[in-house]
Scaffold this active site. Sequence first.
Site, PDB file in Angstrom:
ATOM      1  N   GLN A  27       0.854  -1.200   0.000  1.00  0.00           N
ATOM      2  CA  GLN A  27       0.000   0.000   0.000  1.00  0.00           C
ATOM      3  C   GLN A  27       0.884   1.241   0.000  1.00  0.00           C
ATOM      4  O   GLN A  27       0.388   2.352  -0.088  1.00  0.00           O
ATOM      5  CB  GLN A  27      -0.870   0.017   1.253  1.00  0.00           C
ATOM      6  CG  GLN A  27      -1.801  -1.182   1.352  1.00  0.00           C
ATOM      7  CD  GLN A  27      -2.389  -1.305   2.747  1.00  0.00           C
ATOM      8  OE1 GLN A  27      -3.341  -0.628   3.094  1.00  0.00           O
ATOM      9  NE2 GLN A  27      -1.816  -2.169   3.560  1.00  0.00           N
TER      10      GLN A  27
ATOM     11  N   ASP B 174       6.336   4.570  -1.537  1.00  0.00           N
ATOM     12  CA  ASP B 174       7.707   5.048  -1.359  1.00  0.00           C
ATOM     13  C   ASP B 174       8.767   4.304  -2.167  1.00  0.00           C
ATOM     14  O   ASP B 174       9.941   4.685  -2.174  1.00  0.00           O
ATOM     15  CB  ASP B 174       8.084   5.012   0.137  1.00  0.00           C
ATOM     16  CG  ASP B 174       7.869   3.642   0.785  1.00  0.00           C
ATOM     17  OD1 ASP B 174       8.023   2.610   0.083  1.00  0.00           O
ATOM     18  OD2 ASP B 174       7.552   3.596   1.981  1.00  0.00           O
TER      19      ASP B 174
ATOM     20  N   HIS C 136      -1.408   1.369  -4.224  1.00  0.00           N
ATOM     21  CA  HIS C 136      -1.818   2.784  -4.166  1.00  0.00           C
ATOM     22  C   HIS C 136      -0.948   3.679  -5.046  1.00  0.00           C
ATOM     23  O   HIS C 136      -0.852   4.870  -4.810  1.00  0.00           O
ATOM     24  CB  HIS C 136      -1.781   3.285  -2.710  1.00  0.00           C
ATOM     25  CG  HIS C 136      -2.851   2.666  -1.850  1.00  0.00           C
ATOM     26  ND1 HIS C 136      -2.797   2.647  -0.481  1.00  0.00           N
ATOM     27  CD2 HIS C 136      -4.004   2.045  -2.182  1.00  0.00           C
ATOM     28  CE1 HIS C 136      -3.875   2.030  -0.011  1.00  0.00           C
ATOM     29  NE2 HIS C 136      -4.615   1.651  -1.015  1.00  0.00           N
TER      30      HIS C 136
ATOM     31  N   CYS D  38      -2.339  17.936 -19.398  1.00  0.00           N
ATOM     32  CA  CYS D  38      -1.872  17.231 -20.609  1.00  0.00           C
ATOM     33  C   CYS D  38      -1.317  15.827 -20.315  1.00  0.00           C
ATOM     34  O   CYS D  38      -0.911  15.123 -21.227  1.00  0.00           O
ATOM     35  CB  CYS D  38      -0.838  18.064 -21.355  1.00  0.00           C
ATOM     36  SG  CYS D  38       0.779  18.097 -20.546  1.00  0.00           S
TER      37      CYS D  38
ATOM     38  N   CYS E 200       3.232  22.248 -14.912  1.00  0.00           N
ATOM     39  CA  CYS E 200       3.779  21.815 -16.205  1.00  0.00           C
ATOM     40  C   CYS E 200       3.911  23.059 -17.094  1.00  0.00           C
ATOM     41  O   CYS E 200       3.306  24.098 -16.809  1.00  0.00           O
ATOM     42  CB  CYS E 200       2.760  20.838 -16.792  1.00  0.00           C
ATOM     43  SG  CYS E 200       3.024  20.298 -18.463  1.00  0.00           S
TER      44      CYS E 200
ATOM     45  N   SER F 250      -2.510  -1.316   9.271  1.00  0.00           N
ATOM     46  CA  SER F 250      -3.584  -1.307  10.268  1.00  0.00           C
ATOM     47  C   SER F 250      -4.798  -2.088   9.747  1.00  0.00           C
ATOM     48  O   SER F 250      -5.757  -2.303  10.475  1.00  0.00           O
ATOM     49  CB  SER F 250      -3.992   0.127  10.584  1.00  0.00           C
ATOM     50  OG  SER F 250      -4.502   0.744   9.422  1.00  0.00           O
TER      51      SER F 250
ATOM     52  N   ALA G  10       8.731  -4.178  12.406  1.00  0.00           N
ATOM     53  CA  ALA G  10       8.976  -4.966  11.198  1.00  0.00           C
ATOM     54  C   ALA G  10      10.439  -5.401  11.074  1.00  0.00           C
ATOM     55  O   ALA G  10      10.718  -6.561  10.765  1.00  0.00           O
ATOM     56  CB  ALA G  10       8.551  -4.176   9.965  1.00  0.00           C
TER      57      ALA G  10
HETATM   58  P1  NAD Z   1      -1.597   1.651   7.783  1.00  0.00           P
HETATM   59  O1  NAD Z   1      -3.070   1.641   7.788  1.00  0.00           O
HETATM   60  O2  NAD Z   1      -0.943   0.590   7.060  1.00  0.00           O
HETATM   61  O3  NAD Z   1      -1.109   1.824   9.374  1.00  0.00           O
HETATM   62  C1  NAD Z   1       0.208   1.785   9.844  1.00  0.00           C
HETATM   63  C2  NAD Z   1       0.406   0.510  10.695  1.00  0.00           C
HETATM   64  O4  NAD Z   1       1.787   0.304  10.897  1.00  0.00           O
HETATM   65  C3  NAD Z   1      -0.235   0.584  12.088  1.00  0.00           C
HETATM   66  O5  NAD Z   1      -1.006  -0.570  12.297  1.00  0.00           O
HETATM   67  C4  NAD Z   1       0.973   0.599  13.052  1.00  0.00           C
HETATM   68  O6  NAD Z   1       0.720  -0.076  14.253  1.00  0.00           O
HETATM   69  C5  NAD Z   1       2.014  -0.139  12.232  1.00  0.00           C
HETATM   70  N1  NAD Z   1       3.419   0.154  12.581  1.00  0.00           N
HETATM   71  C6  NAD Z   1       3.955   1.270  13.127  1.00  0.00           C
HETATM   72  N2  NAD Z   1       5.281   1.149  13.279  1.00  0.00           N
HETATM   73  C7  NAD Z   1       5.628  -0.077  12.809  1.00  0.00           C
HETATM   74  C8  NAD Z   1       6.863  -0.788  12.682  1.00  0.00           C
HETATM   75  N3  NAD Z   1       8.036  -0.267  13.061  1.00  0.00           N
HETATM   76  N4  NAD Z   1       6.825  -2.025  12.148  1.00  0.00           N
HETATM   77  C9  NAD Z   1       5.652  -2.586  11.753  1.00  0.00           C
HETATM   78  N5  NAD Z   1       4.460  -1.953  11.853  1.00  0.00           N
HETATM   79  C10 NAD Z   1       4.442  -0.712  12.363  1.00  0.00           C
HETATM   80  O7  NAD Z   1      -1.053   2.785   7.059  1.00  0.00           O
HETATM   81  P2  NAD Z   1      -1.513   4.284   7.220  1.00  0.00           P
HETATM   82  O8  NAD Z   1      -0.372   4.916   7.861  1.00  0.00           O
HETATM   83  O9  NAD Z   1      -2.838   4.361   7.840  1.00  0.00           O
HETATM   84  O10 NAD Z   1      -1.616   4.746   5.736  1.00  0.00           O
HETATM   85  C11 NAD Z   1      -2.704   4.477   4.885  1.00  0.00           C
HETATM   86  C12 NAD Z   1      -2.245   4.664   3.452  1.00  0.00           C
HETATM   87  O11 NAD Z   1      -1.538   5.914   3.286  1.00  0.00           O
HETATM   88  C13 NAD Z   1      -1.214   3.649   3.059  1.00  0.00           C
HETATM   89  O12 NAD Z   1      -1.852   2.476   2.752  1.00  0.00           O
HETATM   90  C14 NAD Z   1      -0.475   4.377   1.932  1.00  0.00           C
HETATM   91  O13 NAD Z   1      -1.211   4.353   0.749  1.00  0.00           O
HETATM   92  C15 NAD Z   1      -0.416   5.797   2.429  1.00  0.00           C
HETATM   93  N6  NAD Z   1       0.875   6.045   3.141  1.00  0.00           N
HETATM   94  C16 NAD Z   1       2.042   5.537   2.606  1.00  0.00           C
HETATM   95  C17 NAD Z   1       3.246   5.735   3.242  1.00  0.00           C
HETATM   96  C18 NAD Z   1       4.499   5.161   2.610  1.00  0.00           C
HETATM   97  O14 NAD Z   1       4.529   4.991   1.391  1.00  0.00           O
HETATM   98  N7  NAD Z   1       5.532   4.816   3.380  1.00  0.00           N
HETATM   99  C19 NAD Z   1       3.292   6.444   4.451  1.00  0.00           C
HETATM  100  C20 NAD Z   1       2.083   6.952   4.978  1.00  0.00           C
HETATM  101  C21 NAD Z   1       0.886   6.746   4.303  1.00  0.00           C
HETATM  102 ZN    ZN Z   2       0.775  19.758 -18.983  1.00  0.00          ZN
END
Ligand code: NAD
Ligand code: ZN
Length: 248
Positions: free
Chosen positions: A102, A105, A120, A131, A149, A190, A233
């Site tokens: 999801q 990055d 995502h 464009c 742009c 989450s 993680a």
């Molecule tokens: P999410 O719903 O996936 O929630 C974050 C989860 O990560 C929570 O359950 C939390 O407990 C857990 N967490 C926190 N620290 C952790 C660690 N060290 N190891 C493992 N788990 C850990 O994501 P969100 O923040 O609610 O974001 C929703 C959407 O927003 C994402 O699906 C994405 O599309 C976008 N988003 C992306 C990024 C990215 O690309 N890194 C960052 C923020 C939001």
């Molecule tokens: Zn353009």
Amino acid sequence: MLEKIDQAASALARARKTVALTGAGISVESGIPPFRGKGGLWEKYDPMKYAHISAFEQRPDEVWKVLFSDLKTVMKKAGPNDGHHGLFRLEKMGKLQTVITQNIDGLHQKAGSSDVIEFHGTFATQSCTICQRGFITEQIDLAEIPPRCDCGGILRPNVVLFGETIGYDQLKRSQILASTCDVMLVVGTSATVEPAASLPVIAKRAGSYIIEINPEKTPLSYHFSDAILLGKAGSIMRKLVSALEDIL
Ligand code: NAD
Ligand code: ZN
């Protein structure tokens, strides 16, 4: 905990097809804050106000100022951590086929994972809203906000904002993988943002073993996860990979 890690490792050892589903949590140790959970952006402001397509359509300058410019700075500095490296290691061991992320990055690809479904979209590139010309995010000059742009159109990252639909190919392929895998490894999500949150449910209904890695319990933990590995993680993935290496 060790016993649970061993159980999860032996499920991975037996599996013929494993798929990982990752969320913002896997990138927290790389310095990218999640939306939800401790230290999440949600504690500072409501992302729905900024990460929603109607917010972008109505106030693109504000969305760029508050959300996108911050993300650009944070992501430029970030590199993969042991969570991402661990998933690549599993792939090398022949124990992980695909990562559905999801995240926007690009850190799984930087870690080496070869089959990544960006559910995502990606923040690495942008498109002109008039464009459709493509741009590399790192090369965009933010002296003027919102960035534009040559045609005058405002740029936007190639991500799926709240209120927008998931790409058909990403959704279809992810659902097929979820319904055909033996093990689903759910890391740092989450499990509340649909339709990604349904993927472990589809997998469980099809008989898959669900391994969940998260410092906190999630809605999945209560009814769907077979092994809940509570922790960050990076450190859990290190332990899981080494437990698997001991078995194989
Ligand atoms: P999410 O719903 O996936 O929630 C974050 C989860 O990560 C929570 O359950 C939390 O407990 C857990 N967490 C926190 N620290 C952790 C660690 N060290 N190891 C493992 N788990 C850990 O994501 P969100 O923040 O609610 O974001 C929703 C959407 O927003 C994402 O699906 C994405 O599309 C976008 N988003 C992306 C990024 C990215 O690309 N890194 C960052 C923020 C939001
Ligand atoms: Zn353009």
